[in-house]
Write a protein that holds these residues in place. Structure first.
Motif, PDB file in Angstrom:
ATOM      1  N   PRO A 199       0.830  -1.210   0.000  1.00 30.84           N
ATOM      2  CA  PRO A 199       0.000   0.000   0.000  1.00 30.84           C
ATOM      3  C   PRO A 199       0.865   1.261   0.000  1.00 30.84           C
ATOM      4  O   PRO A 199       1.987   1.282   0.530  1.00 30.84           O
ATOM      5  CB  PRO A 199      -0.792  -0.115   1.308  1.00 30.84           C
ATOM      6  N   GLY A 200       0.294   2.309  -0.558  1.00 26.01           N
ATOM      7  CA  GLY A 200       0.935   3.612  -0.508  1.00 26.01           C
ATOM      8  C   GLY A 200       0.384   4.431   0.640  1.00 26.01           C
ATOM      9  O   GLY A 200       0.344   3.981   1.781  1.00 26.01           O
ATOM     10  N   ILE A 201      -0.056   5.647   0.352  1.00 23.20           N
ATOM     11  CA  ILE A 201      -0.567   6.553   1.384  1.00 23.20           C
ATOM     12  C   ILE A 201      -2.054   6.254   1.564  1.00 23.20           C
ATOM     13  O   ILE A 201      -2.883   6.612   0.718  1.00 23.20           O
ATOM     14  CB  ILE A 201      -0.343   8.025   0.977  1.00 23.20           C
ATOM     15  N   ILE A 202      -2.381   5.589   2.654  1.00 20.87           N
ATOM     16  CA  ILE A 202      -3.740   5.110   2.896  1.00 20.87           C
ATOM     17  C   ILE A 202      -4.351   5.881   4.069  1.00 20.87           C
ATOM     18  O   ILE A 202      -3.698   6.113   5.087  1.00 20.87           O
ATOM     19  CB  ILE A 202      -3.748   3.596   3.214  1.00 20.87           C
ATOM     20  N   GLN A 203      -5.602   6.245   3.923  1.00 22.59           N
ATOM     21  CA  GLN A 203      -6.307   7.026   4.947  1.00 22.59           C
ATOM     22  C   GLN A 203      -6.774   6.100   6.071  1.00 22.59           C
ATOM     23  O   GLN A 203      -7.795   5.436   5.971  1.00 22.59           O
ATOM     24  CB  GLN A 203      -7.508   7.735   4.313  1.00 22.59           C
ATOM     25  N   THR A 204      -6.002   6.051   7.142  1.00 16.07           N
ATOM     26  CA  THR A 204      -6.319   5.231   8.313  1.00 16.07           C
ATOM     27  C   THR A 204      -5.993   6.021   9.572  1.00 16.07           C
ATOM     28  O   THR A 204      -5.470   7.142   9.504  1.00 16.07           O
ATOM     29  CB  THR A 204      -5.491   3.924   8.330  1.00 16.07           C
ATOM     30  N   GLY A 205      -6.268   5.425  10.707  1.00 14.18           N
ATOM     31  CA  GLY A 205      -5.929   6.068  11.969  1.00 14.18           C
ATOM     32  C   GLY A 205      -4.440   6.319  12.106  1.00 14.18           C
ATOM     33  O   GLY A 205      -4.014   7.290  12.741  1.00 14.18           O
ATOM     34  N   THR A 207      -2.380   7.277   9.827  1.00 13.77           N
ATOM     35  CA  THR A 207      -1.934   8.434   9.041  1.00 13.77           C
ATOM     36  C   THR A 207      -2.686   9.710   9.397  1.00 13.77           C
ATOM     37  O   THR A 207      -2.417  10.765   8.822  1.00 13.77           O
ATOM     38  CB  THR A 207      -2.105   8.157   7.538  1.00 13.77           C
ATOM     39  N   GLU A 208      -3.604   9.608  10.342  1.00  9.81           N
ATOM     40  CA  GLU A 208      -4.427  10.768  10.684  1.00  9.81           C
ATOM     41  C   GLU A 208      -3.585  11.954  11.149  1.00  9.81           C
ATOM     42  O   GLU A 208      -3.867  13.107  10.813  1.00  9.81           O
ATOM     43  CB  GLU A 208      -5.427  10.382  11.774  1.00  9.81           C
ATOM     44  N   ALA A 209      -2.524  11.684  11.896  1.00  5.95           N
ATOM     45  CA  ALA A 209      -1.707  12.768  12.452  1.00  5.95           C
ATOM     46  C   ALA A 209      -0.969  13.555  11.379  1.00  5.95           C
ATOM     47  O   ALA A 209      -0.600  14.714  11.604  1.00  5.95           O
ATOM     48  CB  ALA A 209      -0.707  12.198  13.451  1.00  5.95           C
ATOM     49  N   VAL A 210      -0.737  12.950  10.210  1.00  5.08           N
ATOM     50  CA  VAL A 210      -0.013  13.643   9.147  1.00  5.08           C
ATOM     51  C   VAL A 210      -0.920  13.929   7.949  1.00  5.08           C
ATOM     52  O   VAL A 210      -0.439  14.217   6.851  1.00  5.08           O
ATOM     53  CB  VAL A 210       1.211  12.812   8.687  1.00  5.08           C
ATOM     54  N   SER A 211      -2.231  13.878   8.162  1.00  4.22           N
ATOM     55  CA  SER A 211      -3.168  14.042   7.046  1.00  4.22           C
ATOM     56  C   SER A 211      -3.046  15.410   6.380  1.00  4.22           C
ATOM     57  O   SER A 211      -3.124  15.524   5.150  1.00  4.22           O
ATOM     58  CB  SER A 211      -4.609  13.812   7.515  1.00  4.22           C
ATOM     59  N   GLY A 212      -2.849  16.464   7.188  1.00  7.12           N
ATOM     60  CA  GLY A 212      -2.722  17.792   6.609  1.00  7.12           C
ATOM     61  C   GLY A 212      -1.534  17.907   5.678  1.00  7.12           C
ATOM     62  O   GLY A 212      -1.620  18.482   4.579  1.00  7.12           O
ATOM     63  N   LYS A 213      -0.424  17.336   6.104  1.00  6.19           N
ATOM     64  CA  LYS A 213       0.798  17.344   5.290  1.00  6.19           C
ATOM     65  C   LYS A 213       0.574  16.633   3.963  1.00  6.19           C
ATOM     66  O   LYS A 213       0.937  17.140   2.892  1.00  6.19           O
ATOM     67  CB  LYS A 213       1.924  16.675   6.074  1.00  6.19           C
ATOM     68  N   TYR A 214      -0.052  15.473   4.021  1.00  7.38           N
ATOM     69  CA  TYR A 214      -0.226  14.696   2.805  1.00  7.38           C
ATOM     70  C   TYR A 214      -1.370  15.199   1.938  1.00  7.38           C
ATOM     71  O   TYR A 214      -1.344  15.011   0.721  1.00  7.38           O
ATOM     72  CB  TYR A 214      -0.393  13.209   3.134  1.00  7.38           C
ATOM     73  N   ASP A 215      -2.373  15.840   2.517  1.00  4.93           N
ATOM     74  CA  ASP A 215      -3.422  16.460   1.701  1.00  4.93           C
ATOM     75  C   ASP A 215      -2.802  17.393   0.667  1.00  4.93           C
ATOM     76  O   ASP A 215      -3.152  17.364  -0.518  1.00  4.93           O
ATOM     77  CB  ASP A 215      -4.400  17.253   2.588  1.00  4.93           C
ATOM     78  N   LYS A 216      -1.889  18.226   1.130  1.00  6.20           N
ATOM     79  CA  LYS A 216      -1.254  19.196   0.239  1.00  6.20           C
ATOM     80  C   LYS A 216      -0.351  18.509  -0.773  1.00  6.20           C
ATOM     81  O   LYS A 216      -0.374  18.828  -1.969  1.00  6.20           O
ATOM     82  CB  LYS A 216      -0.450  20.212   1.047  1.00  6.20           C
ATOM     83  N   ARG A 217       0.442  17.566  -0.328  1.00  5.98           N
ATOM     84  CA  ARG A 217       1.382  16.899  -1.230  1.00  5.98           C
ATOM     85  C   ARG A 217       0.644  16.070  -2.287  1.00  5.98           C
ATOM     86  O   ARG A 217       1.077  16.009  -3.442  1.00  5.98           O
ATOM     87  CB  ARG A 217       2.341  16.008  -0.434  1.00  5.98           C
TER      88      ARG A 217
END
Length: 265
Positions: A199-205, A207-217
């Protein structure tokens, strides 16, 4: 924790799957997909919660039996007992999904990597996965089944893509790639398929803490598909490997990352 139907006699033979770390995220998506596909499911977590009861009920609505088993993947001495619990309950064991894993204890400079973090990550992600797979494979070899057998490890694109600030995690996933190929060669003649999902970047608990960072990227093109992955992307992709549709591809790995790991100029 058991369900009311677990003592019932099966009216027909159903394959049995063991999913480690099956209480949430990718593991939960795999549990429900396998249940809908005709498997009875044993799933593990380190501790119980009301969520486990809900998962069992959800599987039952899909026509499957389900059982939660408390298990710490890093405790290699407990693996044989885990296998025996699954077999005693389910009547067999046809599919192992190595999903449980841990992240690095502290992200940071590679030069600051500690033995504590390294041993923790390798002890669970590699050592635990390796020896549970070994225990399951031994049981499979000693106990023939009418069902297709498989061992599937949920790894990560970090098996290929380097993140120096969490090098121990990347090393553990890269090692799983070699484990997959090693097991695939050992068991090819026994018709036990061995596969790796990355898996790559998966929306789970997790990755929640870094969601803002990855939303932009992601919006900026890090992921060519321009979206997060969701747990069911992995659950759906796993099914052909579990049921034998991809049996001749044993030893293969598949990237489930929306194009993230494709080399680009």
């Amino acid at each position: 924790m058991t369900s009311s139907n677990e003592l019932k006699t099966k009216t027909e033979s159903r394959p049995v799957a063991l999913v480690t770390g099956g209480r949430q995220g990718i593991g939960l998506a795999i549990v429900t997909r396998l249940a809908a596909a005709g498997f009875d499911i044993a799933f593990t977590a380190r501790s119980s919660s009301d969520k486990c009861t809900e998962i069992i009920a959800q599987c039952e609505t899909l026509g499957a039996r389900a059982k939660y088993i408390s298990s710490d993947l890093g405790d290699v001495s407990s693996h044989q007992t885990l296998v025996e619990q699954v077999v005693c309950w389910g009547g067999g064991l046809d599919c192992l999904v190595n999903n449980a894993g841990v992240g690095t204890l502290v992200r940071g400079d590679l030069l600051d990597l500690t033995t504590e973090s390294f041993d923790h990550v390798i002890g669970v992600n590699l050592r635990g996965t390796l020896f549970l797979s070994q225990a399951v494979a031994r049981w499979m070899l000693d106990n023939p089944s009418d069902h297709y057998r498989s061992i599937i490890s949920v790894s990560s694109v970090s098996a290929l893509m380097v993140s120096p600030e969490r090098a121990d995690y990347c090393m553990s996933k890269a090692a799983l790639a070699m484990m997959t190929k090693s097991f695939a060669l050992r068991f090819a003649a026994d018709n036990i398929g061995v596969f790796e999902l990355r898996p790559g970047i998966i929306q789970t608990g997790m990755t929640e803490a870094v969601s803002g960072k990855y939303d932009k990227r992601i919006a900026d093109g890090l992921v060519p598909a321009r979206r997060w992955g969701i747990p069911d992307d992995i659950g759906r992709a796993l099914l052909p490997f579990a049921v034998g549709d991809m049996a001749f591809a044993s030893g293969s790995a598949i990237e489930l990352d929306g194009g993230l790991s494709i080399n680009r100029l």
